[in-house]
Design an enzyme around this catalytic site. Structure first.
Site, PDB file in Angstrom:
ATOM      1  N   CYS A 154       3.581   4.511   0.148  1.00  0.00           N
ATOM      2  CA  CYS A 154       3.670   3.101  -0.239  1.00  0.00           C
ATOM      3  C   CYS A 154       3.933   3.061  -1.739  1.00  0.00           C
ATOM      4  O   CYS A 154       3.168   3.615  -2.529  1.00  0.00           O
ATOM      5  CB  CYS A 154       2.345   2.438   0.112  1.00  0.00           C
ATOM      6  SG  CYS A 154       2.030   0.902  -0.711  1.00  0.00           S
ATOM      7  N   TYR A 164      -9.139   5.994   2.094  1.00  0.00           N
ATOM      8  CA  TYR A 164      -9.206   4.867   3.032  1.00  0.00           C
ATOM      9  C   TYR A 164     -10.652   4.386   3.042  1.00  0.00           C
ATOM     10  O   TYR A 164     -11.334   4.399   4.051  1.00  0.00           O
ATOM     11  CB  TYR A 164      -8.772   5.299   4.433  1.00  0.00           C
ATOM     12  CG  TYR A 164      -7.305   5.609   4.561  1.00  0.00           C
ATOM     13  CD1 TYR A 164      -6.394   5.179   3.598  1.00  0.00           C
ATOM     14  CD2 TYR A 164      -6.808   6.315   5.648  1.00  0.00           C
ATOM     15  CE1 TYR A 164      -5.046   5.463   3.712  1.00  0.00           C
ATOM     16  CE2 TYR A 164      -5.452   6.600   5.770  1.00  0.00           C
ATOM     17  CZ  TYR A 164      -4.580   6.174   4.797  1.00  0.00           C
ATOM     18  OH  TYR A 164      -3.241   6.456   4.915  1.00  0.00           O
TER      19      TYR A 164
HETATM   20  C1  FAD Z   1      -0.733  -0.549   1.497  1.00  0.00           C
HETATM   21  C2  FAD Z   1      -1.413   0.754   1.199  1.00  0.00           C
HETATM   22  C3  FAD Z   1      -0.756   1.949   1.462  1.00  0.00           C
HETATM   23  C4  FAD Z   1      -1.367   3.180   1.207  1.00  0.00           C
HETATM   24  N1  FAD Z   1      -0.683   4.339   1.448  1.00  0.00           N
HETATM   25  C5  FAD Z   1      -1.250   5.536   1.156  1.00  0.00           C
HETATM   26  C6  FAD Z   1      -0.541   6.758   1.331  1.00  0.00           C
HETATM   27  O1  FAD Z   1       0.603   6.783   1.750  1.00  0.00           O
HETATM   28  N2  FAD Z   1      -1.176   7.919   1.025  1.00  0.00           N
HETATM   29  C7  FAD Z   1      -2.453   7.946   0.549  1.00  0.00           C
HETATM   30  O2  FAD Z   1      -2.972   9.032   0.281  1.00  0.00           O
HETATM   31  N3  FAD Z   1      -3.145   6.799   0.367  1.00  0.00           N
HETATM   32  C8  FAD Z   1      -2.578   5.611   0.639  1.00  0.00           C
HETATM   33  N4  FAD Z   1      -3.287   4.447   0.412  1.00  0.00           N
HETATM   34  C9  FAD Z   1      -4.649   4.539  -0.123  1.00  0.00           C
HETATM   35  C10 FAD Z   1      -4.634   4.729  -1.647  1.00  0.00           C
HETATM   36  O3  FAD Z   1      -4.373   6.086  -1.947  1.00  0.00           O
HETATM   37  C11 FAD Z   1      -5.979   4.342  -2.257  1.00  0.00           C
HETATM   38  O4  FAD Z   1      -6.239   2.988  -1.985  1.00  0.00           O
HETATM   39  C12 FAD Z   1      -5.999   4.604  -3.757  1.00  0.00           C
HETATM   40  O5  FAD Z   1      -7.331   4.617  -4.202  1.00  0.00           O
HETATM   41  C13 FAD Z   1      -5.214   3.571  -4.518  1.00  0.00           C
HETATM   42  O6  FAD Z   1      -5.218   3.812  -5.897  1.00  0.00           O
HETATM   43  P1  FAD Z   1      -4.978   2.546  -6.878  1.00  0.00           P
HETATM   44  O7  FAD Z   1      -5.000   3.039  -8.250  1.00  0.00           O
HETATM   45  O8  FAD Z   1      -3.795   1.784  -6.391  1.00  0.00           O
HETATM   46  O9  FAD Z   1      -6.264   1.665  -6.521  1.00  0.00           O
HETATM   47  P2  FAD Z   1      -7.434   1.000  -7.394  1.00  0.00           P
HETATM   48  O10 FAD Z   1      -7.950  -0.084  -6.509  1.00  0.00           O
HETATM   49  O11 FAD Z   1      -6.984   0.645  -8.745  1.00  0.00           O
HETATM   50  O12 FAD Z   1      -8.490   2.169  -7.496  1.00  0.00           O
HETATM   51  C14 FAD Z   1      -9.059   2.812  -6.376  1.00  0.00           C
HETATM   52  C15 FAD Z   1     -10.372   3.477  -6.776  1.00  0.00           C
HETATM   53  O13 FAD Z   1     -10.147   4.422  -7.817  1.00  0.00           O
HETATM   54  C16 FAD Z   1     -10.798   4.000  -9.017  1.00  0.00           C
HETATM   55  N5  FAD Z   1      -9.859   4.178 -10.111  1.00  0.00           N
HETATM   56  C17 FAD Z   1      -8.752   3.430 -10.379  1.00  0.00           C
HETATM   57  N6  FAD Z   1      -8.149   3.878 -11.471  1.00  0.00           N
HETATM   58  C18 FAD Z   1      -8.859   4.943 -11.890  1.00  0.00           C
HETATM   59  C19 FAD Z   1      -8.715   5.815 -12.992  1.00  0.00           C
HETATM   60  N7  FAD Z   1      -7.719   5.655 -13.875  1.00  0.00           N
HETATM   61  N8  FAD Z   1      -9.628   6.807 -13.163  1.00  0.00           N
HETATM   62  C20 FAD Z   1     -10.650   6.961 -12.276  1.00  0.00           C
HETATM   63  N9  FAD Z   1     -10.837   6.152 -11.222  1.00  0.00           N
HETATM   64  C21 FAD Z   1      -9.938   5.148 -11.027  1.00  0.00           C
HETATM   65  C22 FAD Z   1     -11.138   2.547  -8.818  1.00  0.00           C
HETATM   66  O14 FAD Z   1     -12.225   2.129  -9.615  1.00  0.00           O
HETATM   67  C23 FAD Z   1     -11.401   2.499  -7.335  1.00  0.00           C
HETATM   68  O15 FAD Z   1     -12.692   2.994  -7.060  1.00  0.00           O
HETATM   69  C24 FAD Z   1      -2.687   3.208   0.677  1.00  0.00           C
HETATM   70  C25 FAD Z   1      -3.345   2.012   0.407  1.00  0.00           C
HETATM   71  C26 FAD Z   1      -2.728   0.785   0.667  1.00  0.00           C
HETATM   72  C27 FAD Z   1      -3.453  -0.490   0.386  1.00  0.00           C
END
Ligand code: FAD
Ligand code: NAG
Ligand code: NAG
Ligand code: NAG
Ligand code: NAG
Ligand code: NAG
Ligand code: NAG
Length: 532
Positions: A173, A473
């Site tokens: 994604c 997840y």
């Molecule tokens: C539509 C969708 C598709 C997805 N597809 C995949 C996929 O193909 N493969 C896969 O493996 N996963 C997938 N995911 C899951 C995704 O990997 C996790 O939701 C991941 O945590 C997202 O990271 P983010 O920075 O976008 O999220 P955020 O909501 O910003 O952070 C997620 C978590 O990590 C913490 N965090 C954020 N930034 C940092 C940082 N800089 N340092 C330390 N901690 C931090 C946050 O506090 C929170 O606890 C998907 C999720 C969604 C919603």
């Protein structure tokens, strides 16, 4: 007990009235402290309070799950958007000094909204890393430094801009934030060949609990181990990852072949379960299961769509399929030969002919209210088991399941190489999702009940001790910390599911690098005191 972002309305009303009175002064104290602890004056526009008319649009901007933006869910007192690394350092120092709980967000895709919502603690403030998104690709070194706020789509684009034969094996994604994504593993369509994103990290820059910036050499190997798969926000704030690029061929092939129940979906899926993890490592075939109306007559049916990336041309793909999975009946006209970067767009679901530059916008393709869960499957689910599953899928409005094949490189990496433990022995991973478009309590309850029911049903077909889950997840049904003092025994329940035998090592690292549990949330790794 079952919790959700929206189940704490009463508590919230009480806390909210208490926190309103103090929010202005928290904000003023914080800004003052930032100025005292930064070499430069921090521009006023980087702080946005609840009372500011821009607050909701900034909060909403990357929040992927509308369930976690419902009015009943606690919001940060204010959002601080750092413009450079020293601002992040100052934020940690000041939040600690003023005793304010801190959440931080990279791409906002957390399934339970933990990066921008808090169920266990108010008031809290949020650090939005969206402005820290520089990407420096070094093709000669096969590597790139990527700041936490960049999306994976931007990373893929910048790599492809420099080379047609390099890529990176992370999520499918395109709007995922690289910052949070890699902290939990980061799988994608090249995992069978190259492993996870977290398996391909060379270095990192992190702000620790003392506000210091540490790289790999400074943090040491235990700390560096923990941040590559131990879940987000337990150890510090990742500023940037140094990732290892991997080779991709100039021509790759993608396809999507749907099969409905009427087209023999059950037998084909049974066969897929026997072959998916054993296929050529260049081939990744995931299955997307949905229940929807099919054809003119509008009878509801289950559709299983075989959605694939092959790291090679169509001719060789057809040979591989003919040999290993002829039951799918793949033909030349199903195959689309393209570049790796265009395969990224295809797999992410962009309409064909969308230019790759769309990835630079970093936007999510859809937003809705959703709840998701995960399982790891080690024995094929028999046809009778699948038939029971079809019945349940047909009962729900917008059910979605994604089955991801393992094997290949995933089976070659040891369970303890990084905290992500789900390796050898897994045939595939299941993701369960249900989504809806209306923010009522009734809708929430109805869909949450449905997904919990399917998950119960599937318990018969997956290992039970532990019943494994993928930390990216995130699923608060598995258990959570209830307050500032997380308990080791409570956390062990979900800790074993996400990390298996690696959980205890994560607790040891946590206890060393953040003994006072400053970096915490509903499922953060607990710090255990020495005497305990
Ligand atoms: C539509 C969708 C598709 C997805 N597809 C995949 C996929 O193909 N493969 C896969 O493996 N996963 C997938 N995911 C899951 C995704 O990997 C996790 O939701 C991941 O945590 C997202 O990271 P983010 O920075 O976008 O999220 P955020 O909501 O910003 O952070 C997620 C978590 O990590 C913490 N965090 C954020 N930034 C940092 C940082 N800089 N340092 C330390 N901690 C931090 C946050 O506090 C929170 O606890 C998907 C999720 C969604 C919603
Ligand atoms: C950090 O941002 C400030 C603006 O607040 C700027 O003056 C300063 O030069 C930046 N520092 C670095 C290291 O980029
Ligand atoms: C509201 O927030 C925006 C964005 O952070 C900022 O530019 C503006 O100065 C803020 N307005 C007030 C009155 O604080
Ligand atoms: C933010 O999201 C919430 C929940 O979906 C919605 O009610 C609200 O209108 C949104 N606000 C803005 C400014 O986008
Ligand atoms: C598929 O394999 C069979 C033998 O297993 C062979 O007879 C046939 O020609 C092959 N078809 C293609 C399209 O390669
Ligand atoms: C995994 O290990 C097997 C057996 O050693 C080997 O044949 C295969 O090439 C390896 N796969 C990858 C992707 O390294
Ligand atoms: C947390 O633990 C400390 C020390 O054991 C105790 O004083 C405090 O009351 C506890 N806080 C909560 C919220 O349980």
């Amino acid at each position: 007990m079952a919790f959700s972002c929206s189940s704490i309305l009463l508590l919230l009303l009480v806390l909210l009235s208490a926190s309103w009175a103090t929010s202005t002064s928290i904000q003023e104290d914080f800004i003052q402290c930032l100025d005292d602890n930064s070499e430069h004056v921090i521009p006023i526009f980087t702080v946005c309070a609840q009372t500011n008319s821009s607050f909701t649009s900034i909060l909403n901007s990357t929040a992927q799950n509308l369930r976690c933006l419902m009015p009943s869910v606690p919001k940060p007192e204010f959002i601080f958007t750092p413009l450079n690394e020293s601002h992040v350092q100052a934020a940690v120092i000041c939040a600690k000094k003023l005793g304010i709980h801190l959440r931080f967000r990279s791409g906002g895709h957390d399934y339970e909204g933990l990066s921008y919502a808090s169920q266990i603690e108010t008031p809290f403030i949020m650090l939005d890393l969206a402005r820290l998104r520089a990407i420096n690709v070094d093709i000669d070194d096969n590597s790139a430094w990527v700041q936490a706020g960049a999306t994976v789509g931007e990373v893929y684009y910048r790599i492809s801009e420099n080379s047609k034969t390099h890529g990176f094996p992370a999520g499918l994604c395109s709007s995922l934030g690289i910052g949070g994504h890699i902290t939990g593993g980061a799988y994608g369509s090249m995992m069978r060949k190259y492993g996870l994103g977290a398996d391909n990290v060379l270095d990192a820059r992190i702000v620790d609990v003392n506000g210091k910036i540490l790289d790999r050499a400074a943090m040491g190997e235990d700390f560096f181990w923990a941040i590559r798969g131990g879940g987000g926000a337990s150890f510090g704030i990742i500023l940037a990852w140094k990732i290892k690029l991997v080779p991709v061929p100039e021509t790759v092939t993608v396809f999507t072949v749907p099969k409905t129940l009427e087209q023999g979906a059950t037998k084909i899926l049974y066969r897929w379960q026997q072959v998916a993890d054993k296929l050529d490592e260049d081939l990744f075939i995931r299955v997307i299961l949905q229940a929807s109306k099919a054809g003119q007559k509008g009878e509801r049916t289950v559709t299983t769509a075989y959605n694939a990336l092959f790291l090679g041309d169509a001719e060789r793909l057809l040979q591989v399929m003919n040999q290993s999975f002829p039951e799918l009946g793949l033909t030349q006209k199903d195959c689309i030969e393209t570049s790796w970067i265009k395969s990224v767009l295809y797999i992410a679901g962009f309409p064909s002919e969308t230019p790759p530059e769309v990835l630079l916008e970093g936007k999510s393709l859809f937003k809705n209210y959703f709840k998701a869960k995960s399982d790891f499957v080690q024995q094929p689910i028999p046809e009778t088991g699948l038939e029971g599953l079809w019945k349940r899928l047909l009962e729900e409005d917008s059910p979605l399941m994604i089955w991801n094949p393992y094997g290949g490189m995933m089976a070659n990496i040891s369970e303890s190489a990084i905290p992500f433990p789900h390796r050898k022995g897994n045939l595939f991973k299941i993701q369960y999702v249900t989504s809806w478009f209306e923010g009522s309590k009734e809708a929430n309850t109805k869909h949450m009940d449905w997904i919990r029911g399917v998950y119960d049903y599937m318990g018969a077909y997956v290992p039970s001790s532990p019943r494994a889950a993928y930390v990216n997840y995130r699923d608060l049904d598995l258990g959570m910390n209830h307050n500032t003092n997380s308990s080791f025994s409570e956390a062990s329940v979900w800790g074993a599911k996400y990390f298996k035998g690696n959980f205890e090592r994560l607790v040891k690292v946590k206890s060393k690098v953040d003994p006072d549990n400053f970096f915490r949330h509903e499922q953060s790794i607990p710090a255990v005191l020495d005497e305990a």
